[in-house]
Write a protein that holds these residues in place. Structure first.
Motif, PDB file in Angstrom:
ATOM      1  N   SER B  78       0.855  -1.175   0.000  1.00  0.00           N
ATOM      2  CA  SER B  78       0.000   0.000   0.000  1.00  0.00           C
ATOM      3  C   SER B  78       0.886   1.218   0.000  1.00  0.00           C
ATOM      4  N   ASN B 138      -6.120   4.693   0.565  1.00  0.00           N
ATOM      5  CA  ASN B 138      -6.401   3.270   0.687  1.00  0.00           C
ATOM      6  C   ASN B 138      -6.834   2.974   2.111  1.00  0.00           C
ATOM      7  N   GLU B 199      -6.572  -1.296  -1.587  1.00  0.00           N
ATOM      8  CA  GLU B 199      -7.104  -0.130  -2.300  1.00  0.00           C
ATOM      9  C   GLU B 199      -8.620  -0.133  -2.144  1.00  0.00           C
TER      10      GLU B 199
END
Lengths: 105, 626, 488, 479, 185
Positions: B78, B138, B199
């Motif tokens: 991420s 995210n 996400e």
């Protein structure tokens, strides 16, 4: 050539074993260091008898030589042992191995 | 546009760091202004992003900017990324805007406090955290922001750390929120397992219903904790131990509404798990009723407002739960305006009465502080949802959406919302009448001191004024029967799944207005005009005063067992089994050593005996074994 | 004309140089005036040991193939040479430790003469190739040690220790002797190779003799249950002599045990490996447990030497080249640590004038950092910590045991090590973690003189202890070549 | 390079011991050496090729040729970070000791430097026996450091510490011997994985005691309480990581089969440690108790991550090792600083220290919130990855972990508020000063490291295992 | 044949006498309470052993036994006993202690074990002894062995005696300053 007369070697060895055990018994039992030394002599004598017995049995002189050497060694031990006994005696210490127990634990 | 978002995000952080590092090199006032201006910069950034989005077509309004990979584990990773889309910009504007006003207000409110700098550093940190929450690109950063607001909330609630109650309240808030964080984290673990990504797009993936339900439940847990909904609501009233602007900022305008934002943001998963969405709505409805009831008997001015906050967020949960996302968000915005206004006016009252919060000691402040009274009145009317104030526009459309959802459940929600409206009118105006009407009490006469005309007063008054105006006009941007720009704006992010018919809108408007006014009327009868005695039902009173025994129940169910278990482990396991067993083993070994050493008698005959025995044994074994 | 056997004087050179030293020292007792007597005798003894060491190195280099010399009574091989090196080095260091001892000046020359004689006996002992020379050499150095124990006749402890040692030692010798007689009777041979070649491995006389031989040699190695003389004698003997006994006697006894068992009784390996393993376990258990409760440092070290013997016996029990290497390698740091530890004890003894106990080691580590750090290293070495050769030694003996398939022995060894930590580290604790103020004794004669000799010895031992950890491969090569002289 | 990392502190230790320096110059010299070590480490980071990964800077020299033992050292991606943790924490500890002024400075500083070298050795050894040697060598200075400069109960504490640790290590030694001899080499890189349960348990015993895991933590409370703060910092911050490193480097990569078979019991122990440690930290009566038991809990968590044996868990556990190392070292140092001022660590006698001491409050608060893994902190990133990894082995483990996160919040906040907040405690006098610049100089760099990691935890997670297929191969076997 | 068997009977008789004397004197040594009598017992023991040695064709050893042992060593013993005065000790007084019981058991076990082992072998190798020639055991024979096969043993023996002599000097000599007390370390 001479054969072995009299009892077989095993008998001699029996005597040797008895002497050895008796000597050991003396060391284990007696408290007077002089007698302990004497008992040690008995043990060595037992061993010597065994050596000589085997020597005869095998027809090999090595055992006799060994026995002679042991005699000398035994004499040496006795000398040192007696020296120690005398030295202890000079310190006014009772000749009793059971009293020699300051070192323990 | 994206740079605007980054500026918006980082400027409060910079301010927080600067204040911390600057320490005493920075004057107290400078710290306040630094924090305020950072919020202004943030707001400017938000506006820039907003304008930037406007230049794009509606379908093209989503931008994700990643600075670098923040975390990774094997193939999962991420980024440290911000999302710029209508929803996040909407929230950025609210957070930075309202936040800025409240920080400004704090300059006045906190004037003279020992540790102002710390306060402003915390405030800036909070604004940063909240912006991180709403801007995160995210889910893991969302969770990060989620936790950071919890932390700043902890810091701010416990700001007056010499007060044991404040410290305890702060800890409680943090721990309750940590529970929410934990359930959310579990949901994210499941997502990682299923989709190997965090996400936002992964939420739209094709999950089995069990997975979808579990993920949604986990997220809901976080939302419920943060937004103080039943059953994780007990921390919010206690959180009023913090300075009043903190209550305004965190526990009214921004943080507590994060749960709503979360549900809207992750609506894709809730749409796959309709039962969980229903649970969210049901919890919202339950909370709005319970909070409204408890608010009736509270005697602390801030607690009343706090319960009203819970209750209003209940409405938002109902809205979000039934899929009327734009309405929930719209209510979130208007609520931010009027609830901040209410808290800040309450803050002025408290400030004027030298930090007294007990409404039983207040009264007649209308004569002494008329401008405050008017501001409070505007806020109260907006809260109850009286036309033309802000609450009117937003609350009623949620009720209409509940009606539109239909089915027994939809109508139950609708009915609860209406009942809540009545309660809102009742407790809000109870507060207003008790505090402002009547003759000034002895306490008030003794302690009241009006605001001067200095910087302090201005920084108190101007934000209140701005929020007052917003509470009046803020609702007009959307009137669902006729115009709905908010809905249009959020369309691409969160398409509502219910669209009420016109009659449903009007029915709800009419009924809720009526019930709100009834509530006000009853309050007037009891507290304003003293025409009717306060009804006394002992058991109900007791239940409400004990807040439905939630605290007691949690104490008995969780805290006490945890403490008991910990004490048991300490006394029953750690001490005897872990600490002592090692020592005992050591002692036993030593004892064994003693026995062995005792065999060393010091007698030469024994030694010889040992040798003889050894020889005998060894020889016989040799001869036998060969 | 009697055909005299060829005498390989080179092979006997280490022994002879020590005998010469003995002779010179004895002459000193008579000829040199009292003041110079100690120096002259000590020097002679030290030179004797140095020469022996040098000759041993030369022998090691020049004897790649083992051969019996002087009518096959003595082995000229690398095992002998290596063991001689260890013994000679030990003796050399012991001279240095002993030199400044506060003892009456009566018999200093004899002291060094006997020290050299004992060393000569051991050098002979490790090369003995038949049962007769074995027994005689054993007596040779034992008698020397009996006298050394009692050399200071004013110490009652010394006399007591000597008498005990003599009685028990002679008892052990008698056992060994009877065993030799039985083996001789069973095989008709006295030399080891002949005994092995006689093919009498199932002869009960031989087995009985083997048992007695093992007992007699274990006695000298002070392995349990034949160890009980050890603590008393170690405590009673003068500290340098104790160090010498701990290091050199054990080396000699263990090397000879390895040689006898491997050379003379290969066919009975299934019996004696187990017996040695059992003896080793007994030593580990008894030595360690008894050491736990000791308060006297010398006594603790005595029990520790029992347990160390247990570890080294594992190497013998493995009955493999690896085991032999393990034993020989282990001996190198072990002797260094023993000598070093007793040197430190001697240093403290000379400061305080009373026997050294754990209590009166308090603060010693800080007052005399060199001795403190060295003692710390020795204790860690005994306990088998890394950075000391003791670690590699343990690693090797455990490896040997594992290779032999005796994982259980490894486990026992490991547990014994654990127990041993308590007292080894206990001494470190006493030296460093107790404050000097806890000490209730006033050092005699103020601050003791810096003893360069003791310090040098300690540093040397420290270097060997630590160095053997790093230079494992060279040392192992040395040991492997030595072990190659045995018929594995 | 690797050898330099190991030998620099050892050489410095020798110099400090041998040269007759006065305390100030001995201290400065040691600090300089520690900082030089940090500099060398930075060089290492710069020159390590993370895109290639695998073993780099390896050096091999014969040590015991016959048995296949060699001096083989080298650095893997993840060991870079553990070495970094070591050198940074040790530098801070040395700096603090220098500032606080320990009696017998030369001995103390030398031991600390020696310890540095030994720990770096553990993290770089690529030979089983060498690993063991360094593993044990750590104990030598620690024994003295705790036993001489510790608190009143130091004697018992050291004894317990050493005996516990050695009990495990010696079993490991037995296992090492059996393993190395059966495989013909002791080289950690070359040796083949095997599936012997007993060998595996031998190693696990050592690491489980060192870490420690419940119920083998009997040494922990005493050792952490009685040692001087910087030693406690090193103990809990760095030394315990040697165990986690062992789990990672040896237990799971060399024993994939047993690691799989014993996963449930080990994870159960780790989980119990996590919950148990958290609960005891929550009720501990003193500051050190809180930090000590939290250390137990954290090591449980890290063990969980390792035994998840998947990318997430392994990456997370490496990150968390570094995090916990830094944070618990910081906390112990702060505890030391507070104890200097109040002469007590009892929570009941402390309180209200925040007022007028902003630096102390800020530092403690920052360390505390990182310790409780507030999201966005690096500790959060680590715990998140670990739990995400363990979640894939069974959701129950992750739920237990999540419970522990809540408990962590409870005990850390209890500590913070008991020290900083509420009324001024009886042991806190007005004259107790705020942190001095030197103390800030020790703690702030540690916190800066933590904050930097919070900004970019992927610095570690992305640069630990890439290209190093050992761990992935194991992970494959679990699928 | 007759002579041979007569010789055999004679040897048997001599053996029986000597063996029993040997055993009896051995027991006497360890059981007399006075060391003086024990020492005398040992002399008897040595003498009877010498006879046994003679029967085993060990003439030189027998002679040495009598000369060295019974002569020199025993004289030394008696001398020391006389010097320190005979002290009596009653080994059996006070009932059997565990030490005494242990002593009986251990030495008995050793004895029985050896006898059993010899018994096991009695029908084998021990049942027929090698024939030896007339020189076996003569001084010449022994001397040759000492100078050839066992040269080293011979030399060592002398060294052992030398060491013992030094010991005798060191331990037995009157210390010159025995009155002064010197720090005992």
């Amino acid at each position: 050539m001479i054969a072995l007369l009299g009892p077989e070697i095993a008998w001699y060895l029996g005597v040797a074993a008895f002497l050895f055990a008796t000597g050991a018994f003396g060391v284990l039992l007696r408290r007077n260091p002089l007698i302990v030394l004497l008992s040690l002599e008995i043990m060595l004598n037992g061993a010597n008898l065994a050596l000589i017995g085997f020597s005869r049995n095998l027809g090999d002189g090595g055992g006799q030589i060994f026995a002679l050497a042991v005699m000398a060694v035994a004499a040496s031990e006795v000398v040192v042992g007696l020296g120690l006994v005398v030295a202890l005696n000079r310190k006014r210490i009772t000749l009793d191995v059971d009293r020699l127990n300051t070192l323990r634990g | 546009m994206v740079w605007g978002a980054w500026i918006c995000l980082l400027s409060p952080l910079v301010a927080a760091c600067a204040i911390t590092v600057g320490g005493t090199h920075l004057s107290r006032r400078a710290a306040g202004w630094l924090a305020t201006s950072s919020c202004v910069v943030a707001f400017a950034g938000a506006v820039a992003s907003f304008v930037g989005l406007l230049t794009h077509t509606a379908s093209d309004r989503q931008f994700i900017s990643t600075a670098w990979t923040w975390i990774s584990g094997g193939r999962y990773q991420s980024g440290l990324s911000v999302i710029v889309d209508p929803l996040s910009v909407f929230m950025m504007l609210i957070v930075a805007g309202v936040g800025g006003l409240i920080v400004w207000y704090s300059i006045g409110y906190m004037d003279g406090d020992d540790e102002e700098r710390r306060y402003f550093a915390y405030m800036a940190l909070f604004v940063f955290s909240m912006l991180l929450l709403v801007q995160s690109g995210n889910l893991i950063l969302l969770l990060a922001g989620w936790g950071m607001v919890g932390l700043s909330s902890y810091l701010l609630i416990g700001y007056w750390h010499q007060r044991p109650t404040a410290v305890a309240a702060a800890k409680k808030a943090f721990v309750m929120n940590a529970i929410g964080d934990a359930t959310m984290a579990l949901a994210l673990f499941l997502l990682i397992q299923q989709g190997n990504s965090l996400e936002f797009g992964v939420l739209g993936g094709d999950f089995s219903s069990t997975v979808a339900n579990l993920v949604a439940l986990g997220l809901l847990g976080g939302a419920v904790a943060k937004s103080a909904q039943i059953p994780l609501h007990t921390w919010l009233p206690d959180a009023m131990e913090g300075p009043t602007p903190v209550s305004a900022l965190i526990h009214a305008a921004t943080m507590v509404t994060a749960g709503v934002y979360l549900i809207v943001r992750t609506h894709a998963i809730f749409e796959q798990a309709p039962k969980v969405a229903d649970v969210a709505a049901g919890l919202g409805a339950a909370t709005l009723l319970v909070a409204g009831l408890i608010a009736l008997v509270q005697v602390d001015i801030k607690r009343v407002i706090a319960y009203s906050t819970m209750s209003q967020i209940g409405y938002m949960f109902v809205g979000a739960g039934i899929g009327s996302y734009p309405n929930a968000m719209f209510h979130l915005m208007t609520h931010a305006f009027f609830k901040a206004l209410l808290f800040m006016t309450a803050g002025i009252v408290i400030h004027a009465l030298t930090d007294e919060q007990d409404i039983r000691k207040m009264g007649g402040l209308r004569q002494l502080a008329p401008k405050t009274y008017w501001a409070f009145l505007v806020g109260s009317l907006a809260l109850v949802g009286i036309f033309p104030f802000a609450g009117f526009f937003s609350k009623d459309s949620i009720l209409a959406a509940a009606m539109a959802k239909g089915g027994a459940f939809g109508y139950i929600l609708w009915a609860a919302g209406l009942a809540g409206t009545f309660l809102t009118g009742l407790y809000t105006f109870r507060l207003l009448f008790v505090v402002f009407w009547g003759e000034p009490s002895a306490f008030v006469r003794e302690h009241f001191h009006p605001l001067g005309r200095d910087v302090v007063a201005f920084s108190l008054a101007i934000p209140v004024g701005i929020l007052g105006v917003l509470s009046v006009v803020g609702g007009w941007i959307q009137f669902s029967p006729w115009w709905h720009p908010v809905e249009t704006w959020l369309q691409t992010v969160a398409e509502p799944i219910v669209s009420p018919a016109s009659w449903q809108e009007w029915t709800s408007i009419a009924l809720s207005l009526l019930l709100g006014l009834t509530g006000i009327g009853v309050a007037w009868a009891i507290y304003g005009a003293h025409r009717v005695a306060v009804p006394r039902i002992a058991w109900a009173q007791r239940t409400l005063e004990h807040k439905f025994y939630f605290d007691e129940a949690y104490d008995a169910l969780f805290y006490a067992p945890a403490v008991f278990l910990a004490n048991f482990l300490r006394r029953g396991v750690e001490q005897p089994l872990i600490a002592d067993s090692g020592r005992d083993l050591g002692d036993d070994t030593r004892d064994l050593g003693g026995i062995v050493a005792r065999a060393q008698t010091g007698l030469v005959r024994t030694y010889a005996l040992a040798i003889a025995t050894g020889v005998a044994v060894l020889a016989i074994v040799f001869v036998i074994v060969k | 004309m009697i055909p005299r056997p060829h005498v390989d004087w080179f092979a006997l050179a280490p022994v002879n140089s020590l005998l010469v030293a003995t002779g010179i020292a004895l002459l000193c007792a008579v000829l040199v005036p009292r003041r110079g007597r100690k120096g002259a005798a000590g020097l002679a003894c030290a030179l004797g040991y140095a020469a022996a060491f040098g000759f041993a190195i030369a022998l090691y280099v020049k004897s790649p193939h083992p051969e019996g010399v002087v009518a096959n009574a003595f082995d000229r091989d690398r095992l002998t040479a290596l063991a001689t090196m260890i013994v000679a080095a030990t003796g050399f260091l012991t001279v240095a430790v002993a030199y400044r001892e506060r003892a009456r000046e009566d018999h200093t020359a004899e002291y060094y003469a006997l020290l050299a004689a004992a060393g000569a006996g051991m050098c002979f002992f490790v090369g003995a190739n038949n049962l007769m020379t074995l027994f005689l050499a054993l007596e040779w150095f034992s008698i020397s040690l009996y006298i050394l124990c009692a050399i200071d006749r004013d110490r009652i402890g010394g006399l007591e220790a000597a008498l005990k040692y003599l009685v028990i030692g002679s008892f052990g010798s008698a056992v060994l002797l009877f065993g030799s007689a039985l083996v001789y009777g069973a095989t008709g041979k006295l030399d080891f190779a002949g005994i092995a070649a006689a093919g009498a491995q199932h002869d009960v006389l031989l087995l009985f003799g083997l048992a007695m031989l093992i007992a007699g040699l274990s006695f000298k190695a002070s392995a349990a249950p034949f160890h009980q003389w050890t603590p008393d004698v170690y405590e009673g003997a003068p500290t340098p002599v104790t160090g010498f006994m701990a290091a050199a006697t054990k080396t000699a006894a263990l090397v000879v045990m390895l040689r006898v068992l491997v050379t003379a009784f290969p066919a009975n390996a299934h019996l004696w490996t187990v017996a040695v393993a059992v003896i080793s376990v007994c030593s580990l258990v008894i030595g360690n447990f008894a050491a736990l409760v000791q308060r006297g440092v010398k006594r603790m070290l005595a029990y520790s030497s029992v347990s160390q013997a247990g570890f080294m016996l594992i190497g013998i029990a493995a009955n493999s080249s690896l085991g032999g290497q393990a034993l020989l390698y282990y001996l190198i740091p072990y002797t260094a640590m023993s000598i070093g530890a007793f040197a430190v004890v001697a240093a403290r003894e000379r400061e305080l004038g009373v026997p050294v106990t754990f209590e009166n080691m308090a603060g010693f580590g800080w007052e005399r950092p060199l001795f403190g750090v060295a003692m710390w290293a020795f204790m860690l070495g005994f306990a088998g910590f890394p950075l000391t050769g003791g670690f590699v030694g343990k690693f090797y003996v455990f490896s040997a045991a594992y290779r032999h398939g005796w994982t259980w022995l490894v486990i026992v060894g490991v547990l014994a090590t654990l127990v041993s930590l308590y007292y080894y580290l206990g001494l470190v604790r006493a030296m460093f973690m107790r404050r000097t103020e806890d000490l209730q004794l006033a050092p005699i004669g103020g601050s003791p003189p810096r003893e360069a000799l003791l310090q040098t010895v300690t540093v040397t031992c420290l270097v060997v202890t630590v160095g053997s950890f790093f230079a494992v491969q060279p040392l192992i090569d040395l040991c492997r070549h030595a072990v190659d002289s045995l018929p594995f | 390079m690797t050898t330099l990392l190991i030998c620099l502190p050892l050489a410095a230790a020798l110099i400090v011991w041998v040269l007759p320096l006065n305390p100030v110059s001995a201290g400065s010299l040691s600090l300089l050496a520690a900082l030089a070590e940090v500099g060398v480490w930075i060089q290492l980071v710069v020159r390590y090729d993370f895109s290639k990964g695998g073993l780099q800077f390896s050096e091999q020299h014969t040590w015991i040729k016959d048995l296949g033992v060699s001096y083989h050292v080298g650095v893997y991606g993840f060991s870079v970070w553990l070495i970094g943790l070591t050198v940074v924490v040790l530098a801070a500890a040395i700096a603090y000791a220098f500032w606080a002024g320990r009696e017998r400075t030369r001995a103390y500083m030398g031991l600390m430097l020696f310890l540095t070298g030994a720990i770096v050795g553990v993290f770089t050894a690529q030979d089983l026996l060498l690993f063991y040697a360094f593993f044990e060598a750590m104990l030598i200075p620690l024994y003295i450091l705790v036993g001489v400069w510790g608190g009143p109960g130091r004697l018992g504490a050291t004894l317990k510490f050493v005996l516990y640790t050695m009990a495990g290590s010696l079993l490991m030694l037995a296992a090492i011997i059996a393993y190395g001899l059966s495989q013909g080499t002791f080289d950690l890189v070359a040796i083949n994985p095997v599936s012997s349960d007993w060998l595996f348990l031998g190693f696990v015993a050592a690491f489980a005691i060192k870490a420690p895991l419940f119920p083998l933590h009997g040494w922990l409370p005493d050792a952490y309480r009685e040692s001087s703060p910087e030693v406690a910092a090193v103990l809990s911050g760095v030394v315990s990581k040697a165990a986690a490193y062992g789990f990672l480097r040896i237990a799971i990569t060399k024993f994939p089969g047993p690691a799989h078979d014993f996963r449930v019991p080990i994870l159960a122990l780790a989980t119990v440690s996590l919950i148990y440690g958290s609960l005891l930290a929550f009720r501990a009566p003193d500051m050190r108790g809180v930090v000590a038991y939290s250390s137990l809990a954290q090591m449980g968590l890290i063990t969980m991550g390792v035994f998840a044996v998947n990318d997430l868990g392994l990456d997370g556990s490496v990150l968390q090792m570094v995090n916990h190392g830094l944070v618990s070292a910081t906390l112990f140092l702060i505890v030391g600083m507070i104890e200097r001022r109040t002469l007590t660590g009892e929570l009941g006698r402390l309180g209200g220290m925040a007022r007028g001491r902003p630096a102390l409050a800020t530092v403690l608060l920052t360390a505390g919130v990182i310790a409780l893994a507030v999201p966005l902190s690096s500790a959060f990133a680590g715990e998140f990855l670990i739990l995400a990894g363990i979640f894939q082995r069974g959701w129950g483990w992750a739920v237990a972990g999540a419970v522990a996160i809540v408990l962590a919040a409870m005990y850390v906040l209890r500590l913070i508020s008991a020290v900083l907040h509420r009324d001024v405690g009886p042991a806190v006098s007005e004259s107790a000063l705020d942190l001095r610049p030197a103390e800030l100089g020790v703690t702030v760099p540690l916190l800066v490291c933590l904050l930097a990691l919070s900004v970019w935890p992927a610095a570690i997670t992305q640069h630990s295992f890439r290209g190093d297929h050992g761990a992935f191969d194991v992970a494959e076997q679990f699928k | 044949m007759l002579i041979a068997s007569a010789g055999n009977v004679l040897v048997w008789m001599v053996w029986i006498v000597a063996a029993f004397a040997c055993l009896g004197s051995g027991v006497a040594v360890v059981s007399f309470s006075s060391p003086f009598y024990s020492a005398l017992g040992l002399i008897g023991n040595l003498g009877s052993l010498a006879v046994l040695y003679l029967l085993l064709s060990a003439e030189f050893v027998a002679a040495a036994q009598v000369l060295v042992y019974a002569g020199a060593v025993m004289v030394m013993f008696l001398f020391v006993i006389a010097y320190i005065g005979p002290r009596s000790e009653s080994p059996w007084a006070g009932g059997p202690s565990w030490q005494a019981v242990g002593a009986v058991l251990a030495s008995g076990a050793v004895f029985i074990e050896i006898v059993v082992v010899i018994g096991l072998k009695a029908s084998g190798q021990l049942s027929h002894s090698e024939h030896v020639d007339g020189t076996f055991g003569t001084p010449a024979y022994i001397g040759r062995l000492f100078l050839t096969d066992h040269l080293l043993a011979f030399e060592i023996t002398s060294i052992v005696l030398l060491v013992a002599a030094v010991g005798g000097v060191v331990l037995g000599a009157h210390s010159r300053r025995s009155a002064e007390e010197v720090p005992s370390l």
